[in-house]
Design an enzyme around this catalytic site. Structure first.
Site, PDB file in Angstrom:
ATOM      1  CD  GLU A   5      -8.919  -1.164  -5.599  1.00 36.81           C
ATOM      2  OE1 GLU A   5      -8.748  -2.024  -6.469  1.00 36.81           O
ATOM      3  OE2 GLU A   5      -8.116  -0.973  -4.673  1.00 36.81           O
ATOM      4  CG  HIS A  58      -1.518  16.139 -30.601  1.00 42.40           C
ATOM      5  ND1 HIS A  58      -1.387  16.931 -31.726  1.00 42.40           N
ATOM      6  CD2 HIS A  58      -0.861  16.800 -29.619  1.00 42.40           C
ATOM      7  CE1 HIS A  58      -0.659  17.994 -31.447  1.00 42.40           C
ATOM      8  NE2 HIS A  58      -0.330  17.955 -30.165  1.00 42.40           N
ATOM      9  CE  LYS A  67      -9.388 -10.151  -6.457  1.00 43.06           C
ATOM     10  NZ  LYS A  67      -8.877  -9.774  -5.147  1.00 43.06           N
TER      11      LYS A  67
END
Ligand code: PA5
Length: 430
Positions: free
Chosen positions: A279, A300, A415
């Site tokens: 951010e 793995h 948003k």
């Protein structure tokens, strides 16, 4: 307190060339003259934090420990990742604390919401709702659902006593509601952004409820504040790390930084780091993509890619010298699994060899640059130190890219579209 090993970066980092730029940025941070200078409260927080509020946090934590079985931490992004990181790193994944901590308000998954509420049905729980803006959808929806359950369990008066709100000191819907209902409130300072807020009430209250030594954590952060005050990149290891990641990206072309730990309980540290660096640095079409893995588990899964896939990443490994707990591999006379060559050896020793083997494989064979950061052990003091180390390194390296580390304009875009689709008043047009 922190060892920074840059001997495996494949290329030499030309620190001399950065001396002047780093001095300018250091001065900019101290004089508060750079972009985002309204959000520099975190730089001196370990020394200047509100001591009265700190006392109230400890009192509230004790009250929650004495009276409840579960604390629901309702917050998202910077309003919960630091607390979760600390609680898991300090207590492990199978904590024996009296109060269980549950994270909510960090998703819009109906399945998760419904499962959490179902789980809480017969539990005595308190809520710590955390939101600086007080209007974040994920957190607000979760809080409304939680309140309804709590009120149905204990009635409104007791519910109001079981709600602890961490939010802005005077603004926002949550603050207004807290005033009306009489919730206990804790402050997110104006000059501390979400992802830099772990050492405020945002992190401190849940960590204290989980039994974390928050005073020691603040002392560790204060020690880091002193240690990394030096403006010389040749002697300041925090600034060296900031420069190393900048150089590996800008001059060597690596777009990805893979944060690596070797402890499952440090996995959330990777999540906290992803937010901090992602951010802060990911804007203006620039930035290093932060990712994280927990080895040897992820050797793995992603190990193949790191070793032989597209050469896009450098690794930043975070180790603790001393494990919190240890265990010895037992002898087995039958030795059917052929494992007796490890009998009597500590599992921490095997994990260390896994790290050393992986370092050799990735650096020597794979040519993947590795930065290795080691703390003496994972405890509250060292974690506080580590939090500050990464926050400061993040600010310095983001400024090296000429980017404001302290805003997040891009987060608003989803948003707006979501609000438009949901018919939120004021969002008719996008
Ligand atoms: O770092 C940030 O600013 C964000 O991650 C916020 O912390 C997150 O969006 C939550 O915001 P708020 O605390 O306003 O609910």
């Amino acid at each position: 307190m922190i060892k920074l090993d840059l001997s495996n970066t494949v290329v030499n980092i030309p620190f001399d060339a950065y001396i002047q730029d780093v001095k300018v940025i250091d001065k900019m941070l101290k004089d508060k003259t750079g972009a985002g200078n309204d959000f520099l409260g975190w730089t001196t927080l370990p020394r200047d934090y509100d001591k009265d509020e700190f006392k109230r946090i400890l009192e509230a934590a004790k009250e929650i420990q004495d009276n409840y079985d579960v604390l629901v931490v309702a917050g998202i992004g910077g309003s919960y990742l630091g607390a979760r990181c600390a609680i898991e790193a300090l207590n492990g994944l199978f904590p024996t604390n009296k109060v269980q901590i549950i994270y909510f308000g960090n998703t819009l998954s109906s399945t998760y919401c419904s499962q959490v509420l179902n789980y809480l049905k017969d539990k005595k729980f308190a809520i710590n709702v955390i939101s600086k803006s007080g209007t974040t959808t994920e957190t607000s929806v979760a809080f409304r659902l939680l309140k309804s359950l709590l009120i149905s369990q204990v009635g409104e008066e007791k519910a109001n006593k079981a709600i602890f709100a961490t939010t802005d000191k005077s603004r926002g819907a949550l603050k207004q509601e807290a005033n009306e209902k009489g919730y206990r409130t804790f402050v997110i300072p104006d000059d501390v952004g979400g992802r830099f807020s772990v050492l405020t009430a945002v992190g401190l209250l849940p960590i204290a409820v989980a039994g974390g030594d928050i005073l020691s954590m603040m002392q560790g952060a204060e020690q880091a504040m002193k240690d990394f005050d030096d403006n010389n990149v040749l002697t300041n290891v925090c600034y060296q790390y900031a420069v190393a990641r900048h150089y590996l990206h800008k001059s060597e072309g690596y777009p990805v930084e893979m944060f690596v730990t070797y402890e499952p309980s440090f996995t959330q540290l990777g999540e906290w780091l992803k937010q901090l660096f992602g951010e802060s640095g990911g804007k203006e079409r620039l930035g290093i993509l932060p990712d994280s893995v927990t080895f040897s588990t992820d050797l793995h899964s992603l190990g193949q890619f790191v070793q032989e896939g597209a050469p896009c990443m450098f690794e930043t490994v975070i180790l603790a010298d001393e494990p919190q707990e240890d265990i010895v591999v037992n002898e087995d006379p039958a030795n059917l699994d052929g494992l007796n060559f490890l009998a009597g050896k500590k599992v921490s020793y095997i994990n260390k060899k896994a790290f050393e083997g992986t370092l050799g494989a990735h650096v020597i064979d794979g040519k993947v640059p590795n930065i290795v950061i080691t703390i003496p052990k994972m405890d509250a003091f060292n974690l506080g130190y580590l939090f500050y180390f990464f926050e400061k390194a993040c600010a310095i390296s983001t400024y090296l890219f000429n980017v404001n580390p302290f805003d997040q304009p891009g987060v608003e875009i989803y948003k707006k579209r979501m609000f438009h689709l949901l018919g939120k008043p004021g969002y008719d047009k996008i």
